[in-house]
Design a protein around this motif. Structure first.
Motif, PDB file in Angstrom:
ATOM      1  N   VAL A   9       0.833  -1.205   0.000  1.00 11.39           N
ATOM      2  CA  VAL A   9       0.000   0.000   0.000  1.00 11.39           C
ATOM      3  C   VAL A   9       0.868   1.256   0.000  1.00 11.39           C
ATOM      4  O   VAL A   9       1.820   1.366   0.773  1.00 11.39           O
ATOM      5  N   THR A  10       0.516   2.186  -0.893  1.00  7.17           N
ATOM      6  CA  THR A  10       1.106   3.526  -0.878  1.00  7.17           C
ATOM      7  C   THR A  10       0.010   4.500  -0.453  1.00  7.17           C
ATOM      8  O   THR A  10      -1.119   4.423  -0.940  1.00  7.17           O
ATOM      9  N   LEU A  11       0.342   5.393   0.459  1.00  7.45           N
ATOM     10  CA  LEU A  11      -0.617   6.385   0.950  1.00  7.45           C
ATOM     11  C   LEU A  11      -0.092   7.773   0.612  1.00  7.45           C
ATOM     12  O   LEU A  11       1.061   8.094   0.912  1.00  7.45           O
ATOM     13  N   MET A  12      -0.920   8.577  -0.041  1.00  2.34           N
ATOM     14  CA  MET A  12      -0.533   9.955  -0.358  1.00  2.34           C
ATOM     15  C   MET A  12      -1.291  10.914   0.545  1.00  2.34           C
ATOM     16  O   MET A  12      -2.520  10.859   0.641  1.00  2.34           O
ATOM     17  N   SER A  13      -0.537  11.811   1.187  1.00  2.00           N
ATOM     18  CA  SER A  13      -1.141  12.841   2.031  1.00  2.00           C
ATOM     19  C   SER A  13      -0.499  14.174   1.677  1.00  2.00           C
ATOM     20  O   SER A  13       0.695  14.229   1.394  1.00  2.00           O
ATOM     21  N   ASN A  14      -1.291  15.247   1.707  1.00  2.00           N
ATOM     22  CA  ASN A  14      -0.687  16.553   1.399  1.00  2.00           C
ATOM     23  C   ASN A  14      -0.042  17.193   2.624  1.00  2.00           C
ATOM     24  O   ASN A  14       0.498  18.282   2.537  1.00  2.00           O
ATOM     25  N   ARG A  15      -0.116  16.487   3.791  1.00  2.00           N
ATOM     26  CA  ARG A  15       0.530  17.006   5.000  1.00  2.00           C
ATOM     27  C   ARG A  15       1.209  15.886   5.777  1.00  2.00           C
ATOM     28  O   ARG A  15       0.757  14.739   5.746  1.00  2.00           O
ATOM     29  N   THR A  16       2.262  16.234   6.493  1.00  2.00           N
ATOM     30  CA  THR A  16       2.937  15.273   7.362  1.00  2.00           C
ATOM     31  C   THR A  16       2.123  15.093   8.643  1.00  2.00           C
ATOM     32  O   THR A  16       1.243  15.905   8.966  1.00  2.00           O
ATOM     33  N   ALA A  17       2.449  14.043   9.389  1.00  2.00           N
ATOM     34  CA  ALA A  17       1.777  13.809  10.672  1.00  2.00           C
ATOM     35  C   ALA A  17       1.972  15.002  11.610  1.00  2.00           C
ATOM     36  O   ALA A  17       1.030  15.435  12.281  1.00  2.00           O
ATOM     37  N   ASP A  18       3.180  15.550  11.646  1.00  2.00           N
ATOM     38  CA  ASP A  18       3.438  16.699  12.531  1.00  2.00           C
ATOM     39  C   ASP A  18       2.628  17.922  12.114  1.00  2.00           C
ATOM     40  O   ASP A  18       2.135  18.674  12.960  1.00  2.00           O
ATOM     41  N   GLU A  19       2.493  18.125  10.805  1.00  2.00           N
ATOM     42  CA  GLU A  19       1.704  19.274  10.317  1.00  2.00           C
ATOM     43  C   GLU A  19       0.227  19.114  10.684  1.00  2.00           C
ATOM     44  O   GLU A  19      -0.444  20.081  11.052  1.00  2.00           O
ATOM     45  N   ILE A  20      -0.266  17.889  10.604  1.00  3.46           N
ATOM     46  CA  ILE A  20      -1.666  17.626  10.980  1.00  3.46           C
ATOM     47  C   ILE A  20      -1.860  17.888  12.477  1.00  3.46           C
ATOM     48  O   ILE A  20      -2.798  18.575  12.889  1.00  3.46           O
ATOM     49  N   ARG A  21      -0.957  17.356  13.271  1.00  2.00           N
ATOM     50  CA  ARG A  21      -1.080  17.463  14.732  1.00  2.00           C
ATOM     51  C   ARG A  21      -1.028  18.923  15.192  1.00  2.00           C
ATOM     52  O   ARG A  21      -1.721  19.323  16.120  1.00  2.00           O
ATOM     53  N   ALA A  22      -0.209  19.719  14.531  1.00  2.00           N
ATOM     54  CA  ALA A  22      -0.029  21.120  14.937  1.00  2.00           C
ATOM     55  C   ALA A  22      -0.991  22.057  14.208  1.00  2.00           C
ATOM     56  O   ALA A  22      -0.972  23.266  14.430  1.00  2.00           O
ATOM     57  N   GLY A  23      -1.827  21.502  13.342  1.00  2.00           N
ATOM     58  CA  GLY A  23      -2.690  22.347  12.508  1.00  2.00           C
ATOM     59  C   GLY A  23      -4.025  22.656  13.151  1.00  2.00           C
ATOM     60  O   GLY A  23      -4.215  22.535  14.366  1.00  2.00           O
ATOM     61  N   ARG A  24      -4.954  23.054  12.327  1.00  2.00           N
ATOM     62  CA  ARG A  24      -6.297  23.444  12.761  1.00  2.00           C
ATOM     63  C   ARG A  24      -7.180  22.197  12.877  1.00  2.00           C
ATOM     64  O   ARG A  24      -6.977  21.236  12.145  1.00  2.00           O
ATOM     65  N   VAL A  25      -8.161  22.240  13.771  1.00  2.00           N
ATOM     66  CA  VAL A  25      -9.114  21.128  13.840  1.00  2.00           C
ATOM     67  C   VAL A  25      -9.778  20.953  12.480  1.00  2.00           C
ATOM     68  O   VAL A  25      -9.985  21.915  11.744  1.00  2.00           O
ATOM     69  N   MET A  26     -10.101  19.695  12.160  1.00  4.94           N
ATOM     70  CA  MET A  26     -10.614  19.390  10.823  1.00  4.94           C
ATOM     71  C   MET A  26     -12.094  19.056  10.830  1.00  4.94           C
ATOM     72  O   MET A  26     -12.724  19.016   9.774  1.00  4.94           O
ATOM     73  N   SER A  27     -12.646  18.778  12.014  1.00  6.72           N
ATOM     74  CA  SER A  27     -13.997  18.226  12.023  1.00  6.72           C
ATOM     75  C   SER A  27     -14.538  18.192  13.437  1.00  6.72           C
ATOM     76  O   SER A  27     -13.826  18.432  14.407  1.00  6.72           O
ATOM     77  N   THR A  28     -15.826  17.850  13.511  1.00 10.25           N
ATOM     78  CA  THR A  28     -16.362  17.268  14.731  1.00 10.25           C
ATOM     79  C   THR A  28     -16.439  15.784  14.433  1.00 10.25           C
ATOM     80  O   THR A  28     -16.502  15.389  13.277  1.00 10.25           O
ATOM     81  N   GLN A  29     -16.428  14.968  15.438  1.00 11.81           N
ATOM     82  CA  GLN A  29     -16.569  13.539  15.180  1.00 11.81           C
ATOM     83  C   GLN A  29     -17.058  12.879  16.455  1.00 11.81           C
ATOM     84  O   GLN A  29     -16.474  13.042  17.510  1.00 11.81           O
ATOM     85  N   CYS A  30     -18.181  12.207  16.365  1.00  8.19           N
ATOM     86  CA  CYS A  30     -18.633  11.356  17.451  1.00  8.19           C
ATOM     87  C   CYS A  30     -18.920  10.010  16.824  1.00  8.19           C
ATOM     88  O   CYS A  30     -19.829   9.887  16.007  1.00  8.19           O
ATOM     89  N   MET A  31     -18.098   9.036  17.161  1.00  8.14           N
ATOM     90  CA  MET A  31     -18.219   7.729  16.526  1.00  8.14           C
ATOM     91  C   MET A  31     -18.966   6.779  17.447  1.00  8.14           C
ATOM     92  O   MET A  31     -18.625   6.644  18.619  1.00  8.14           O
ATOM     93  N   PHE A  32     -19.988   6.153  16.879  1.00  7.56           N
ATOM     94  CA  PHE A  32     -20.844   5.258  17.646  1.00  7.56           C
ATOM     95  C   PHE A  32     -20.309   3.825  17.571  1.00  7.56           C
ATOM     96  O   PHE A  32     -19.284   3.568  16.949  1.00  7.56           O
ATOM     97  N   HIS A  33     -21.008   2.919  18.227  1.00  5.41           N
ATOM     98  CA  HIS A  33     -20.469   1.589  18.505  1.00  5.41           C
ATOM     99  C   HIS A  33     -19.966   0.848  17.260  1.00  5.41           C
ATOM    100  O   HIS A  33     -18.858   0.308  17.245  1.00  5.41           O
ATOM    101  N   THR A  34     -20.789   0.804  16.196  1.00  8.19           N
ATOM    102  CA  THR A  34     -20.413   0.014  15.008  1.00  8.19           C
ATOM    103  C   THR A  34     -19.120   0.526  14.383  1.00  8.19           C
ATOM    104  O   THR A  34     -18.231  -0.260  14.032  1.00  8.19           O
TER     105      THR A  34
END
Length: 415
Positions: free
Chosen positions: A27-52
């Protein structure tokens, strides 16, 4: 070994990449940002994940934050008395909490996506930090057995044509404004367990409050959904996070004073803790055609983007990744042709159609029988619990929500 490219590192793309990786795919994964850039960046969403959706993560042993994130055991609904805010703060006409059969959780996507991306690389996956254009995919489609597009914004989405039959709205139906905060007080009712709060202000919009786990630990998300052009549609152009928060609180004081009462000491979790925007809910054709003749398959909100009013985005993304993973594994070494791509999407649509139908219904002014149902749930705990648990399985709404006869029969069976 089959070679698969995943473009876009959100909930669905990463979950799918890690799932394929665990089954021995290259598997190759393409991202336009590094993990550090994501972590230090702006919130991207709300998310409440249910049981399933959470169970799909557990099945892949990706539930890294389960012990740290708040366990959300209930879902509360409050409805402001229509017009009660004309003279002063609004009053509540309806208020109840349904109990979830299995707890829900929210993990800030900055935490999760960064952590999953690092895990993917540590496990030997090829991580490419680069934005992808249609021309790039044209080249890649000749070197990979399958290309999956899970980047829900930007030019790649334009490859997937809107499906007008399944997309009743052509304009955004809500203006969205999110703030992540520390310091929110407990709910006065049932403070002993965590719950998501859904506050409906008829003709104005909705306020959702959900406990979450963010980069600085436990927090809460304040999330306004305003009817465009209405009194909540005031965040456009607000760049200063503090101004964003003070607007959020002003609106709470007027339209949801029962929630404002516990928000008087809140502060933003971090400078990147706010987000505002809007988009039109859209279902798209799942197969993208490249200039050179290659085909790519759209994933999650690339192909089914619902308004967040029903809190289904990350749930749908997780369910899509699980459905696609199963289809890929079952397909063995046969070619990933157009017929397979359509069948793979159709398998996901079996689940997603219920989310789209329910979400689009919630965006419209509620008919009388739905108001009766929401009101009755205040007196009938089984109705409150069933409504709450349908957030995990929206297909259940078919049985008691859309048709006045089914709603009446259901309520009669309880009383």
């Amino acid at each position: 070994m089959r070679k698969i490219l995943v473009v876009g590192a959100g909930q669905s793309g990463l979950q799918l990449a890690l799932g394929l990786q665990s089954h021995g795919y290259e598997v190759t994964l393409m991202s336009n940002r590094t993990a550090d850039e994501i972590r230090a960046g702006r919130v991207m969403s709300t998310q409440c994940m249910f049981h399933t959706a959470l169970q799909h993560e557990r099945d892949l042993q990706l539930n890294f934050w389960e012990s740290q994130a708040p366990k959300i055991e209930g879902l509360g609904v409050s409805v402001a008395a229509p017009g009660s805010w004309a003279e002063g703060p609004a009053a509540r006409a309806i208020d109840w909490v349904g109990k979830l059969d299995g707890y829900a959780q929210s993990v800030d996507q900055r935490v999760k996506m960064a952590g999953w991306m690092e895990t993917f690389a540590q496990r030997g996956g090829q991580l490419v930090i680069h934005g992808a254009a249609v021309g790039d995919l044209d080249y890649f489609s000749r070197t990979y057995d399958l290309v999956l597009v899970s980047a829900g914004k930007g030019e790649l989405v334009s490859m997937f044509a809107r499906d007008p039959e399944r997309s009743p709205y052509s304009e955004p139906q809500r203006a969205l404004a999110v703030a992540y905060v520390h310091g929110l007080g407990p709910r006065p009712e049932h403070p002993e367990f965590d719950a998501v709060r859904c506050n409906l202000v008829p003709g104005v919009g909705e306020l959702f409050i959900m406990p979450t786990f963010t980069t600085s630990g436990r927090a809460d998300i304040l999330f306004w959904e305003g009817i465009p052009g209405g009194p909540l549609d005031v965040f456009n152009g607000v760049k200063d996070p503090r101004e964003h928060l003070s607007l959020t609180l002003e609106l709470m004081e007027r339209y949801t004073p029962w929630e404002y009462a516990r928000a008087t000491n809140v502060e933003l979790t971090d400078a990147g803790g706010t987000l505002a925007g809007r988009y039109a809910p859209t279902v798209r054709n799942p197969i993208g055609r490249l200039p050179g003749g290659g085909l790519v398959l759209g994933v999650a909100d690339v192909v089914v983007a619902n308004d967040p009013i029903t809190g289904q985005g990350s749930n749908s993304a997780s369910k899509c990744a699980a459905a696609y993973l199963a289809s890929i594994l079952e397909h063995g070494d046969k070619p990933f042709d157009e017929e397979w791509m359509q069948a793979t999407f159709d398998r996901y649509w079996e689940i997603a159609q219920h989310v789209t139908k329910w979400t689009n219904a919630m965006l419209a002014p509620p008919p009388e029988h739905i108001l009766n149902l929401i009101g009755a749930a205040g007196e009938l705990q089984p109705a409150a619990d069933r409504f709450a648990n349908a957030f995990d399985d929206p297909a259940d709404f078919e049985n008691f929500f859309y048709e006045p006869e089914k709603t009446a029969a259901y309520l009669a069976s309880l009383s």
